[in-house]
Design a protein around this motif. Structure first.
Motif, PDB file in Angstrom:
ATOM      1  N   PRO A   4     -81.428  34.482  -6.997  1.00  0.00           N
ATOM      2  CA  PRO A   4     -81.913  34.224  -6.125  1.00  0.00           C
ATOM      3  C   PRO A   4     -81.484  33.620  -4.859  1.00  0.00           C
ATOM      4  O   PRO A   4     -81.290  32.470  -4.752  1.00  0.00           O
ATOM      5  N   ASP A   5     -81.092  34.575  -3.471  1.00  0.00           N
ATOM      6  CA  ASP A   5     -80.532  33.500  -2.748  1.00  0.00           C
ATOM      7  C   ASP A   5     -81.438  33.550  -1.109  1.00  0.00           C
ATOM      8  O   ASP A   5     -82.661  34.309  -0.362  1.00  0.00           O
ATOM      9  N   LEU A   6     -81.390  31.889  -1.591  1.00  0.00           N
ATOM     10  CA  LEU A   6     -82.661  31.809  -1.063  1.00  0.00           C
ATOM     11  C   LEU A   6     -82.333  30.687   0.456  1.00  0.00           C
ATOM     12  O   LEU A   6     -81.391  30.660   0.671  1.00  0.00           O
ATOM     13  N   PRO A   7     -83.299  31.101   1.646  1.00  0.00           N
ATOM     14  CA  PRO A   7     -82.562  30.648   2.400  1.00  0.00           C
ATOM     15  C   PRO A   7     -82.512  28.932   2.995  1.00  0.00           C
ATOM     16  O   PRO A   7     -83.759  28.566   1.995  1.00  0.00           O
ATOM     17  N   ARG A   8     -82.732  28.845   3.825  1.00  0.00           N
ATOM     18  CA  ARG A   8     -83.089  27.292   4.085  1.00  0.00           C
ATOM     19  C   ARG A   8     -84.174  27.021   3.922  1.00  0.00           C
ATOM     20  O   ARG A   8     -85.113  28.245   5.028  1.00  0.00           O
ATOM     21  N   CYS A   9     -85.051  25.890   3.739  1.00  0.00           N
ATOM     22  CA  CYS A   9     -86.108  25.676   3.942  1.00  0.00           C
ATOM     23  C   CYS A   9     -86.026  24.847   5.475  1.00  0.00           C
ATOM     24  O   CYS A   9     -87.605  25.746   5.950  1.00  0.00           O
ATOM     25  N   ALA A  10     -85.316  24.755   6.140  1.00  0.00           N
ATOM     26  CA  ALA A  10     -85.604  24.950   7.662  1.00  0.00           C
ATOM     27  C   ALA A  10     -85.581  25.556   8.683  1.00  0.00           C
ATOM     28  O   ALA A  10     -86.249  26.427   9.937  1.00  0.00           O
ATOM     29  N   ASP A  11     -85.223  27.671   8.147  1.00  0.00           N
ATOM     30  CA  ASP A  11     -85.244  28.331   8.475  1.00  0.00           C
ATOM     31  C   ASP A  11     -86.933  29.200   8.215  1.00  0.00           C
ATOM     32  O   ASP A  11     -86.767  30.449   9.038  1.00  0.00           O
ATOM     33  N   VAL A  12     -87.808  28.508   6.971  1.00  0.00           N
ATOM     34  CA  VAL A  12     -88.899  29.339   6.767  1.00  0.00           C
ATOM     35  C   VAL A  12     -89.984  28.663   7.091  1.00  0.00           C
ATOM     36  O   VAL A  12     -89.963  27.506   6.506  1.00  0.00           O
ATOM     37  N   ALA A  13     -90.982  28.797   6.538  1.00  0.00           N
ATOM     38  CA  ALA A  13     -92.799  28.756   6.103  1.00  0.00           C
ATOM     39  C   ALA A  13     -91.776  27.673   5.173  1.00  0.00           C
ATOM     40  O   ALA A  13     -91.750  28.046   4.188  1.00  0.00           O
ATOM     41  N   PRO A  14     -93.391  26.613   4.976  1.00  0.00           N
ATOM     42  CA  PRO A  14     -93.179  25.293   4.177  1.00  0.00           C
ATOM     43  C   PRO A  14     -93.980  26.673   2.624  1.00  0.00           C
ATOM     44  O   PRO A  14     -93.179  25.642   1.359  1.00  0.00           O
ATOM     45  N   ASP A  15     -94.510  27.757   2.723  1.00  0.00           N
ATOM     46  CA  ASP A  15     -94.700  28.829   1.664  1.00  0.00           C
ATOM     47  C   ASP A  15     -94.031  28.665   0.677  1.00  0.00           C
ATOM     48  O   ASP A  15     -94.273  30.141  -0.168  1.00  0.00           O
ATOM     49  N   VAL A  16     -92.753  28.929   1.189  1.00  0.00           N
ATOM     50  CA  VAL A  16     -91.689  29.916   0.525  1.00  0.00           C
ATOM     51  C   VAL A  16     -90.210  29.386   0.110  1.00  0.00           C
ATOM     52  O   VAL A  16     -90.433  28.127   0.504  1.00  0.00           O
ATOM     53  N   ALA A  17     -90.437  30.197  -0.359  1.00  0.00           N
ATOM     54  CA  ALA A  17     -89.182  29.540  -1.479  1.00  0.00           C
ATOM     55  C   ALA A  17     -88.155  29.144  -0.763  1.00  0.00           C
ATOM     56  O   ALA A  17     -87.030  30.236   0.114  1.00  0.00           O
ATOM     57  N   CYS A  18     -87.272  28.269  -1.211  1.00  0.00           N
ATOM     58  CA  CYS A  18     -86.056  28.070  -0.079  1.00  0.00           C
ATOM     59  C   CYS A  18     -85.101  27.140  -0.871  1.00  0.00           C
ATOM     60  O   CYS A  18     -85.484  26.689  -1.395  1.00  0.00           O
ATOM     61  N   SER A  19     -83.849  26.895  -0.295  1.00  0.00           N
ATOM     62  CA  SER A  19     -83.015  26.359  -0.528  1.00  0.00           C
ATOM     63  C   SER A  19     -82.632  25.044   0.233  1.00  0.00           C
ATOM     64  O   SER A  19     -82.987  25.067   1.427  1.00  0.00           O
ATOM     65  N   PRO A  20     -82.951  24.010  -0.739  1.00  0.00           N
ATOM     66  CA  PRO A  20     -83.237  22.447   0.819  1.00  0.00           C
ATOM     67  C   PRO A  20     -81.675  21.454   1.481  1.00  0.00           C
ATOM     68  O   PRO A  20     -81.247  20.113   0.639  1.00  0.00           O
ATOM     69  N   THR A  21     -80.725  22.829   1.988  1.00  0.00           N
ATOM     70  CA  THR A  21     -79.680  22.779   2.228  1.00  0.00           C
ATOM     71  C   THR A  21     -79.741  22.678   3.365  1.00  0.00           C
ATOM     72  O   THR A  21     -80.254  23.018   4.436  1.00  0.00           O
ATOM     73  N   LEU A  22     -78.302  21.960   4.694  1.00  0.00           N
ATOM     74  CA  LEU A  22     -77.924  22.014   5.383  1.00  0.00           C
ATOM     75  C   LEU A  22     -77.349  23.251   5.415  1.00  0.00           C
ATOM     76  O   LEU A  22     -77.580  23.626   6.883  1.00  0.00           O
ATOM     77  N   ILE A  23     -76.464  24.273   5.204  1.00  0.00           N
ATOM     78  CA  ILE A  23     -75.860  25.035   5.237  1.00  0.00           C
ATOM     79  C   ILE A  23     -76.388  25.933   4.063  1.00  0.00           C
ATOM     80  O   ILE A  23     -77.039  26.153   3.180  1.00  0.00           O
ATOM     81  N   ASN A  24     -76.692  27.426   4.090  1.00  0.00           N
ATOM     82  CA  ASN A  24     -77.327  28.595   3.699  1.00  0.00           C
ATOM     83  C   ASN A  24     -76.291  29.206   3.165  1.00  0.00           C
ATOM     84  O   ASN A  24     -75.038  29.703   3.516  1.00  0.00           O
ATOM     85  N   PHE A  25     -75.812  28.654   2.223  1.00  0.00           N
ATOM     86  CA  PHE A  25     -74.456  29.308   1.063  1.00  0.00           C
ATOM     87  C   PHE A  25     -75.793  30.626   0.061  1.00  0.00           C
ATOM     88  O   PHE A  25     -76.827  30.394   0.045  1.00  0.00           O
ATOM     89  N   PRO A  26     -75.454  31.205  -0.303  1.00  0.00           N
ATOM     90  CA  PRO A  26     -75.365  31.945  -1.383  1.00  0.00           C
ATOM     91  C   PRO A  26     -75.277  31.914  -2.907  1.00  0.00           C
ATOM     92  O   PRO A  26     -74.715  29.909  -3.065  1.00  0.00           O
ATOM     93  N   PRO A  27     -76.645  31.861  -3.633  1.00  0.00           N
ATOM     94  CA  PRO A  27     -76.222  31.493  -4.769  1.00  0.00           C
ATOM     95  C   PRO A  27     -75.198  30.898  -6.058  1.00  0.00           C
ATOM     96  O   PRO A  27     -74.216  32.209  -5.583  1.00  0.00           O
ATOM     97  N   ILE A  28     -74.488  30.660  -6.484  1.00  0.00           N
ATOM     98  CA  ILE A  28     -73.372  30.336  -7.745  1.00  0.00           C
ATOM     99  C   ILE A  28     -73.753  29.856  -8.810  1.00  0.00           C
ATOM    100  O   ILE A  28     -74.243  28.626  -8.696  1.00  0.00           O
ATOM    101  N   PRO A  29     -73.805  30.947  -9.609  1.00  0.00           N
ATOM    102  CA  PRO A  29     -74.912  30.341 -10.872  1.00  0.00           C
ATOM    103  C   PRO A  29     -73.467  29.318 -11.491  1.00  0.00           C
ATOM    104  O   PRO A  29     -71.965  30.019 -11.393  1.00  0.00           O
ATOM    105  N   ASN A  30     -74.174  27.700 -11.850  1.00  0.00           N
ATOM    106  CA  ASN A  30     -72.584  27.381 -12.691  1.00  0.00           C
ATOM    107  C   ASN A  30     -72.603  26.785 -13.907  1.00  0.00           C
ATOM    108  O   ASN A  30     -72.175  27.111 -14.703  1.00  0.00           O
ATOM    109  N   ASP A  31     -73.973  26.143 -14.645  1.00  0.00           N
ATOM    110  CA  ASP A  31     -73.725  26.345 -15.359  1.00  0.00           C
ATOM    111  C   ASP A  31     -75.217  26.444 -16.572  1.00  0.00           C
ATOM    112  O   ASP A  31     -76.756  26.657 -15.932  1.00  0.00           O
ATOM    113  N   ILE A  32     -75.463  26.514 -17.692  1.00  0.00           N
ATOM    114  CA  ILE A  32     -76.341  27.082 -18.479  1.00  0.00           C
ATOM    115  C   ILE A  32     -77.069  26.453 -20.297  1.00  0.00           C
ATOM    116  O   ILE A  32     -76.312  25.832 -20.179  1.00  0.00           O
ATOM    117  N   VAL A  33     -78.017  25.688 -19.953  1.00  0.00           N
ATOM    118  CA  VAL A  33     -78.294  24.772 -21.237  1.00  0.00           C
ATOM    119  C   VAL A  33     -80.016  25.460 -21.523  1.00  0.00           C
ATOM    120  O   VAL A  33     -80.873  25.556 -20.745  1.00  0.00           O
TER     121      VAL A  33
END
Length: 168
Positions: A4-33
């Motif tokens: 999912p493309d998560l919004p920044r946590c600073a931009d949403v309510a506390p109970d919303v799934a979000c990204s703990p980043t300063l900049i709002n970037f899109p997802p980029i899957p990199n590695d898997i295990v």
């Protein structure tokens, strides 16, 4: 399902799934295990997140996030490589650059549990000189071979996190 493309946590309510980043970037899957139960763990290099897929697929769930997984500088790759230790008890995550100090890359360690917490996150090894830890693999002795993207080297770490050697 894609990450999912998560919004920044600073931009949403506390109970919303979000990204703990300063900049709002899109997802980029990199590695898997995969763990022994069939769960897939996927690093998201730009959203400071490790997602987990249940056996058989479906929508990914946030397994672990940390502002420490946010990348920075000219190459803002954070959470990058991921591997399980030979005992299959811990996940190791390479964070290529840091938002706080872009020249620093870190290998972190987390216990392989359903819901690790911030207190569970351990620094396994730090690379302070623009070396950019990327992908890595364990050998049969538990040593970790880390590809350093910007210094064009392989770093070999002992099971306790100390650097044993580097190969050019």
């Amino acid at each position: 399902a894609p990450l999912p493309d998560l919004p920044r946590c600073a931009d949403v309510a506390p109970d919303v799934a979000c990204s703990p980043t300063l900049i709002n970037f899109p997802p980029i899957p990199n590695d898997i295990v995969f763990d022994d139960f069939g769960f897939a763990y996927v690093t998201d290099s730009l959203q400071a997140t490790v997602f987990r897929y249940a056996p058989g697929g479906g929508a990914p769930q946030i397994w672990f996030q940390s502002p420490l997984f946010e990348g920075g500088g000219f190459m803002p790759f954070g959470a990058n490589g991921i591997r399980l230790d030979p005992e299959r008890e811990h996940a190791y995550i390479a964070v290529t650059t840091s938002a706080a100090a872009p020249n620093v890359g870190t290998i972190y360690r987390l216990p392989l549990v359903n819901a690790p917490t911030a207190d569970d996150l351990e620094v396994f090894h730090t690379y302070p000189n623009f070396e950019a830890p990327d992908q890595f693999a364990f050998d049969t002795h538990g040593n970790l071979y880390v590809a350093l993207a910007l210094s064009n080297q392989i770093s070999v770490l002992a099971p306790n996190g100390t650097e044993l050697t580097r190969h050019q």
